[in-house]
Each structure stands twice: as structure tokens, then as C-alpha cells.
Design a protein around this motif. Structure first.
Motif, PDB file in Angstrom:
ATOM      1  N   GLY A 101       0.818  -1.205   0.000  1.00  0.00           N
ATOM      2  CA  GLY A 101       0.000   0.000   0.000  1.00  0.00           C
ATOM      3  C   GLY A 101       0.853   1.257   0.000  1.00  0.00           C
ATOM      4  N   LEU A 102       1.932   1.243   0.794  1.00  0.00           N
ATOM      5  CA  LEU A 102       2.821   2.403   0.831  1.00  0.00           C
ATOM      6  C   LEU A 102       3.599   2.523  -0.471  1.00  0.00           C
ATOM      7  N   LEU A 103       4.017   1.384  -1.031  1.00  0.00           N
ATOM      8  CA  LEU A 103       4.728   1.424  -2.308  1.00  0.00           C
ATOM      9  C   LEU A 103       3.846   1.994  -3.417  1.00  0.00           C
ATOM     10  N   SER A 104       2.595   1.522  -3.478  1.00  0.00           N
ATOM     11  CA  SER A 104       1.691   2.012  -4.522  1.00  0.00           C
ATOM     12  C   SER A 104       1.354   3.485  -4.314  1.00  0.00           C
ATOM     13  N   TYR A 105       1.241   3.901  -3.054  1.00  0.00           N
ATOM     14  CA  TYR A 105       1.004   5.314  -2.743  1.00  0.00           C
ATOM     15  C   TYR A 105       2.140   6.169  -3.314  1.00  0.00           C
ATOM     16  N   VAL A 137      -0.708   0.403 -11.551  1.00  0.00           N
ATOM     17  CA  VAL A 137      -0.305  -0.185 -10.272  1.00  0.00           C
ATOM     18  C   VAL A 137      -0.691  -1.666 -10.167  1.00  0.00           C
ATOM     19  N   PRO A 138      -1.902  -2.077 -10.592  1.00  0.00           N
ATOM     20  CA  PRO A 138      -2.209  -3.512 -10.538  1.00  0.00           C
ATOM     21  C   PRO A 138      -1.249  -4.368 -11.365  1.00  0.00           C
ATOM     22  N   VAL A 139      -0.730  -3.810 -12.454  1.00  0.00           N
ATOM     23  CA  VAL A 139       0.245  -4.555 -13.259  1.00  0.00           C
ATOM     24  C   VAL A 139       1.534  -4.756 -12.463  1.00  0.00           C
ATOM     25  N   ALA A 157      12.497   1.465  -3.796  1.00  0.00           N
ATOM     26  CA  ALA A 157      11.091   1.773  -4.088  1.00  0.00           C
ATOM     27  C   ALA A 157      10.712   3.222  -3.853  1.00  0.00           C
ATOM     28  N   PHE A 158      11.396   3.916  -2.941  1.00  0.00           N
ATOM     29  CA  PHE A 158      10.951   5.251  -2.551  1.00  0.00           C
ATOM     30  C   PHE A 158      11.817   6.366  -3.126  1.00  0.00           C
ATOM     31  N   GLY A 159      12.472   6.092  -4.246  1.00  0.00           N
ATOM     32  CA  GLY A 159      13.252   7.123  -4.920  1.00  0.00           C
ATOM     33  C   GLY A 159      12.434   7.806  -6.002  1.00  0.00           C
ATOM     34  N   ALA A 163      11.837   2.039  -8.670  1.00  0.00           N
ATOM     35  CA  ALA A 163      10.653   1.791  -7.856  1.00  0.00           C
ATOM     36  C   ALA A 163      10.027   0.445  -8.208  1.00  0.00           C
ATOM     37  N   VAL A 164       9.994   0.126  -9.493  1.00  0.00           N
ATOM     38  CA  VAL A 164       9.464  -1.178  -9.913  1.00  0.00           C
ATOM     39  C   VAL A 164      10.357  -2.301  -9.398  1.00  0.00           C
ATOM     40  N   LEU A 165      11.675  -2.114  -9.450  1.00  0.00           N
ATOM     41  CA  LEU A 165      12.591  -3.111  -8.886  1.00  0.00           C
ATOM     42  C   LEU A 165      12.353  -3.273  -7.390  1.00  0.00           C
ATOM     43  N   GLY A 166      12.072  -2.143  -6.716  1.00  0.00           N
ATOM     44  CA  GLY A 166      11.752  -2.217  -5.295  1.00  0.00           C
ATOM     45  C   GLY A 166      10.496  -3.030  -5.039  1.00  0.00           C
ATOM     46  N   ALA A 167       9.494  -2.876  -5.909  1.00  0.00           N
ATOM     47  CA  ALA A 167       8.264  -3.656  -5.774  1.00  0.00           C
ATOM     48  C   ALA A 167       8.538  -5.142  -6.001  1.00  0.00           C
TER      49      ALA A 167
END
Length: 380
Positions: free
Chosen positions: A213-217, A230-232, A274-276, A282-286
């Protein structure tokens, strides 16, 4: 896999469904929060009861039956309070079955390697978790009858899942046959210190684990990706979940508990990536987050079976879920608060927490060396 198809398909539209019935954001949060709390807290009761009654199949089938009934019924209700009750009931079903189901898995996987067995279980879960929401989305896209047909369709895999469970119980009424019986006096009244040390490691490492949730935010608020993408990303993270579960399970059967050290390392990397301000990072963080989830849901649980006597496993799995739930809640709250204050401080704090987690894991391995419940396997 089939039941994940059902309940993940249902959970993918719970928010819009409740809103359609008149719920506010606060009501949606209250209902879904109560459901998650029930899924974790009630395991503290269902685990010891499953151990006491030794009716692991009955608890497992009952819990799955509640879930596969509640989700399709959501599509038939037009009343908000009834829909809220069904959302909570679905999570209660998970609480009822999980300790008994994990105990059944711990017996059955003794014959193939617990790391591998729990990993395959998690990978199949993720197949259902991806296909279920996609199927619901497809039905919603081609029909104009609201949520009824989309959720009603989920009754089909649900019925088939219960049929498979009944078939399995008839074929293997006592999965303990996959293990050599314990020696007299092995089933202690107390859970060993190795288990509590390992549970402590789990609580600490999850306290420094961010939520999706925080990552998608972050992805949406910093305009790294549109909301529709985001769902992808989540689906890609679930794919990483399945791959990491299989890889870590294979390594666990060969290297033992050292494998779970990968979880603190992944957890420390997630905030940095993820938070850069880079979309690709960010995708790699996910993806790293998804890999961490794969280890949590497979190898972490597999290790519990090695630490406790067979007659206390359901109790241990219930307690372990409770500890993990507290860690997850603390992690979500902590990372959220720190994100609002300073992302660099968040990254440093998470790294420090994961360093502590690695130290606790080392301590748990020392306890484990003193007392370990590994039994020779009875081959069928």
C-alpha cells in the motif's frame, strides 16, 4: 490455488462493492481491518483447539468451506451490514483453517522436503491470486449486471476445492503417516526456546518491512506511474513472490535456516529502491518486496515445523501467525510515519532494524542447535 482464486478474486473488488452499497471510506477501513484482525487473532484459539482435538482435516475443510461460501454470497447481498459480515466471515474462515492446514502440510512435505513443499504451496497460491482478480475483472468488463455474476462465478472453483479436500481426506485420513512417530515424551508441554527465538526474529524483520500500500502510494503520488498501472506492478510482484518462494524453498532443504537471512536483506533494499524518484528503481523495489513476501509465506513457515514437536504444531502455527501479524502491523505503521517525515530516515531505520533481525536470527540458530525436532521420514 483454487481457494486463492476465490477469495483473492473477491477481495479485489471488496472496496468498490462496499462503496456501491453505501459505505464510506471509514466503514470500508473498519470492515477490512476487522477482517484482517480476525484472520490473525483467532488463530491463537484455533491452533490449540486443532492440536487438542487432532481433527486437522475437519478444521481445514470447515475453514475453506466458510470462505468459498462467503465470497459468492457477497454478490447476492444488497445490504451493507450483510456484506460487511460476509467480508469478515471470509477472513474468519482463514483463521479457522490456517493452523490445521499448515500442520497437514508439515506432515505431507516431510516426504519431499519442507522447504520445497511449502514453496510449491505458496507458488500455487500466487497462481490463484493472480488469476482470480483477472477473472473477476473480465466478467465485470463484459457484463452490466453489477458484482453478482463476477462473484457468483467464483462458486465454481470453490466447490471443486471442497471436493478435492474431501477426496484427499478419504485417501490420507492421517497425514502423519509421512513421518516416523515421535519417541515417547517428545511432545513437551511447552514450546521450545528455539521456536520463541525464531518468532522473535520474524517479528523484528517484519517490523521493518514496508507494505505494498505504501509502495503504490509512492508510485502514484510522485507520478511515477498512473494508478491504472499499479495492478500490473502488483501482478509482477506476485510473480516475483512465486519465484522467490520456489528458490528459497529449494535452498532451505539444502542449507537450512540460513536461507531466511535473505528476508532481512531484501527488506533493507526495498526502501532504497522503491521510494526514490526513478520509475524503474521503484518497480525493482516492488519486485524485491514481492520476493520478500514469497520467503515470508513459504520458507518462514516451513522452518516452524522443524522447531516444534508434531503434537504442538497447530498451536505453534497459530502463535507464529499472531506474532507475524503484530510485526506486520508495526511495520506498516512505522514505515508510513517515517515516510511522511523523511525517506532517507526511513531507509536508515529499516536497515538498522534488519541488522537487529539478523542478530536475532543468529541467536535463534544457537537455540536450535541445542534442541531441534527433525524426524526421519517414513517413505511411502
Amino acid at each position: 490455488m483454487l481457494v486463492d482464486f476465490v477469495y483473492e478474486g473477491g477481495r479485489s473488488v471488496v472496496g468498490p462493492l462496499l462503496a456501491h452499497l453505501g459505505a464510506s471510506a471509514a466503514v470500508v477501513g473498519l470492515v477490512t481491518g476487522a477482517g484482517e484482525a480476525s484472520a490473525l487473532a483467532l488463530r491463537l484459539v484455533s491452533g490449540p483447539l486443532a492440536d487438542r482435538t487432532r481433527r486437522f482435516w475437519s478444521w481445514t475443510i470447515a475453514g475453506y468451506a466458510v470462505t468459498v461460501a462467503a465470497v459468492p454470497l457477497l454478490g447476492l447481498t444488497g445490504v451493507l451490514w450483510a456484506a460487511g459480515a460476509l467480508v469478515i466471515a471470509e477472513r474468519v474462515g482463514k483463521a479457522v483453517r490456517s493452523p490445521a492446514k499448515d500442520t497437514l502440510l508439515s506432515h505431507a512435505t516431510a516426504d519431499v522436503g519442507r522447504g520445497r513443499g511449502f514453496a510449491v504451496h505458496e507458488a500455487m497460491d500466487q497462481v490463484g491470486a493472480i488469476l482470480g482478480p483477472l477473472a473477476v475483472a473480465g466478467v465485470l468488463a463484459v457484463t452490466d449486471d453489477g458484482y453478482g455474476p463476477a462473484l457468483g462465478m467464483l462458486a465454481v472453483p470453490g466447490v471443486f476445492a471442497v471436493f478435492l479436500l474431501l477426496r484427499l481426506r478419504a485417501r490420507v485420513p492421517d497425514p502423519a503417516v509421512y513421518e516416523t512417530p515421535e519417541a515417547p515424551g517428545t511432545a513437551e508441554a511447552r514450546l521450545p526456546w528455539a521456536f520463541w527465538a525464531y518468532a522473535g526474529f520474524t517479528a523484528v524483520t517484519l517490523t521493518g518491512f514496508a507494505t505494498f500500500g505504501l509502495l503504490s502510494y509512492h508510485l502514484v503520488e510522485h507520478r511515477l506511474l498512473p494508478a491504472a498501472a499499479v495492478p500490473v506492478v502488483y501482478a509482477a510482484a506476485m510473480t516475483a513472490d512465486a519465484v522467490a518462494a520456489l528458490a528459497s524453498g529449494w535452498l532451505y532443504d539444502r542449507l537450512g535456516s540460513r536461507t531466511v537471512a535473505a528476508l532481512p536483506l531484501l527488506s533493507a533494499v526495498v526502501p532504497v529502491l522503491a521510494f526514490g524518484g526513478s520509475t524503474w528503481l521503484a518497480v525493482l523495489g516492488a519486485l524485491a518486496w514481492g520476493a520478500g513476501m514469497g520467503i515470508q509465506e513459504s520458507t518462514l513457515r516451513a522452518a516452524v515445523a522443524e522447531l516444534v514437536p508434531a503434537r504442538r504444531r497447530a498451536t505453534a502455527y497459530g502463535l507464529f501467525a499472531g506474532v507475524a501479524g503484530l510485526g506486520t502491523f508495526a511495520g506498516g505503521a512505522l514505515t508510513g510515519v517515517l515516510y511522511d517525515r523523511s525517506i532517507p530516515v526511513l531507509a536508515v531505520t529499516v536497515a538498522a532494524i534488519q541488522a537487529v533481525a539478523l542478530a536475532v536470527l543468529l541467536a535463534s540458530r544457537r537455540f536450535r542447535g541445542k534442541r531441534r525436532f527433525r524426524y526421519p521420514v517414513r517413505r511411502r
